[in-house]
Design an enzyme around this catalytic site. Structure first.
Site, short mmCIF file in Angstrom:
data_model
loop_
_atom_site.label_atom_id
_atom_site.label_comp_id
_atom_site.label_asym_id
_atom_site.label_seq_id
_atom_site.Cartn_x
_atom_site.Cartn_y
_atom_site.Cartn_z
N MET A 119 41.82 17.07 12.10
CA MET A 119 41.66 16.47 10.77
C MET A 119 40.44 15.55 10.74
SD MET A 119 45.32 16.02 9.03
CE MET A 119 45.75 14.44 9.74
N GLY A 120 39.55 15.68 11.72
CA GLY A 120 38.31 14.91 11.71
C GLY A 120 38.50 13.47 12.19
N TYR A 121 37.46 12.67 11.97
CA TYR A 121 37.36 11.31 12.49
C TYR A 121 37.60 11.38 14.01
CZ TYR A 121 36.54 6.43 11.70
OH TYR A 121 35.96 5.19 11.68
N HIS A 177 37.52 11.66 18.15
CA HIS A 177 37.39 10.75 19.28
C HIS A 177 37.49 11.56 20.56
CE1 HIS A 177 41.70 11.33 19.42
NE2 HIS A 177 41.84 10.82 18.21
N HIS A 204 40.08 14.47 20.83
CA HIS A 204 39.64 15.75 20.26
C HIS A 204 38.59 16.40 21.17
CE1 HIS A 204 40.70 13.32 16.54
NE2 HIS A 204 41.44 14.39 16.35
N GLN A 244 50.37 18.41 4.56
CA GLN A 244 51.19 17.81 5.61
C GLN A 244 51.42 16.32 5.40
OE1 GLN A 244 48.24 19.05 8.67
NE2 GLN A 244 48.63 17.08 9.63
N GLY A 297 46.80 19.01 21.34
CA GLY A 297 47.03 17.87 22.22
C GLY A 297 48.52 17.59 22.42
N GLN A 309 54.56 18.65 17.29
CA GLN A 309 53.68 19.62 16.64
C GLN A 309 53.39 20.79 17.58
OE1 GLN A 309 50.08 18.61 14.18
NE2 GLN A 309 49.00 18.97 16.09
N SER A 333 43.75 7.72 18.80
CA SER A 333 44.21 8.29 17.54
C SER A 333 43.24 7.87 16.44
CB SER A 333 45.59 7.74 17.21
OG SER A 333 45.91 7.99 15.85
P1 AMP Z 1 44.41 15.29 14.48
O1 AMP Z 1 42.97 15.28 14.08
O2 AMP Z 1 44.99 13.94 14.68
O3 AMP Z 1 45.25 16.20 13.63
O4 AMP Z 1 44.46 15.93 15.94
C1 AMP Z 1 43.89 17.18 16.20
C2 AMP Z 1 44.27 17.61 17.58
O5 AMP Z 1 43.81 16.67 18.54
C3 AMP Z 1 45.78 17.74 17.77
O6 AMP Z 1 46.07 18.89 18.56
C4 AMP Z 1 46.11 16.47 18.50
O7 AMP Z 1 47.27 16.56 19.31
C5 AMP Z 1 44.87 16.29 19.37
N1 AMP Z 1 44.75 14.88 19.76
C6 AMP Z 1 44.72 13.80 18.95
N2 AMP Z 1 44.66 12.67 19.68
C7 AMP Z 1 44.69 13.05 20.98
C8 AMP Z 1 44.67 12.35 22.22
N3 AMP Z 1 44.63 11.02 22.28
N4 AMP Z 1 44.70 13.07 23.36
C9 AMP Z 1 44.77 14.42 23.33
N5 AMP Z 1 44.77 15.14 22.19
C10 AMP Z 1 44.74 14.47 21.04
#
Ligand code: AMP
Length: 284
Positions: free
Chosen positions: A30-32, A34, A37, A61, A148, A154, A186
């Site tokens: 979902m971007g932003y 770190h 990702h 979602q 992740g 999820q 996060s």
């Molecule tokens: P999101 O952008 O938060 O929807 O996350 C996108 C993907 O990155 C998902 O599969 C998350 O589980 C993974 N992700 C987010 N934060 C972390 C983290 N700290 N360590 C590993 N994977 C992550």
């Protein structure tokens, strides 16, 4: 790196890569972005001929009182990070590109699994996740998709959906990436003020203490959860949503901490809801 905003562009590019015999890996986000990702992109880079990341804040979602509007966005910064990690294509569609105005078809697991843990406070969340991830799988047709362990429920739900609907994609789980002081990375950490940022360490402290106790042979889930809950409750800015031990596949409560049991939590720090977890015996 190619930046594509339409489904058609992605389909054409992937078709060309597949004709050339290349495997394709997808990293949905979902971007932003770190380093969490980035670790998924690195793993995809290692395993696949071409790497696609999607960068889309998925409205289906988010519940009506959640942070859809406030969710942080910075596409230029995301592109710089993705390019630095060797991503080949970023898919950054508009909401209109992904959802027709009268879109009404959803993918939902109709059993207890999405109602546990985060599903208790976020009843439509996993239906939205399954729907958007199905759409991304249909658009990209990836050989591998990377998720992740940070979002453990999820991940379990996506695996189940892939199995139930016979998607031809292999799911790869990647370990949680943390800040140097332990906080799980996060995009939502950006909501925390300095005092809350400090308070948020109670999640990882509880995870590490729980993990250590399990490694030392604690097998009683109740006792372990009591220990972890105590650590979080000692933090005045923290309010527990849940701290639970569940079967790693079904997400149903577990009494005994056998290998593969997921110990997961969601905790509000001020208004920000954060999650963290570990798997007894480690991520396999
Ligand atoms: P999101 O952008 O938060 O929807 O996350 C996108 C993907 O990155 C998902 O599969 C998350 O589980 C993974 N992700 C987010 N934060 C972390 C983290 N700290 N360590 C590993 N994977 C992550």
């Amino acid at each position: 790196m190619i930046a594509a905003s339409t489904i058609q562009e992605v389909r054409e590019q992937v078709a060309q890569w597949k004709r050339a015999g290349l495997t394709v890996g997808l990293v949905p986000t979902m971007g932003y972005l770190h380093e969490g990702h980035a670790s998924l992109v690195d793993k995809a880079r290692e395993m696949c001929g071409k790497v696609i990341a999607s960068d889309f804040v998925n409205p289906t979602q988010f519940g009506p009182n959640e942070d859809l509007e406030a969710y942080p966005r910075d596409f230029d910064r995301d592109c710089a990070l993705l390019e630095a990690h060797g991503c080949d294509l970023v898919f950054h569609p508009s909401v209109e590109e992904m959802y027709a105005p009268n879109a009404a078809t959803y993918v939902e697991i109709l059993d207890e699994m999405p109602k546990q843990l985060c599903g208790k406070t976020r009843p439509i969340h996993f239906r939205g996740v399954c729907t958007v991830v199905s759409k991304l799988f249909n658009i990209v047709q990836p050989d591998y998709a990377f998720f992740g362990q940070k979002d453990a429920q999820q991940l379990a739900i996506i695996r189940r959906m892939v199995r139930d609907l016979s998607f031809g994609v292999q799911i790869v789980a990647c370990p949680i990436v943390r800040e140097s002081d332990g906080l799980a990375k996060s995009s939502r950490n950006t909501y925390l003020n300095p005092e809350e940022r400090q308070a948020a360490l109670c999640l990882s402290k509880a995870v590490f203490a729980g993990q250590a106790a399990a490694e030392e042979g604690q097998r009683d889930a109740k006792a372990l959860l009591k220990l972890m809950t105590g650590i979080i409750e000692a933090e005045p800015l923290a309010r527990i949503d849940y701290v639970s031990a569940v079967d790693g596949e079904t997400m149903l409560p577990a009494d005994e901490l056998t290998d593969g049991v997921l110990v997961a939590m969601a905790v509000y720090i001020g208004k920000t809801r954060l999650i963290d977890n570990f798997i007894v015996g480690g991520l396999k």
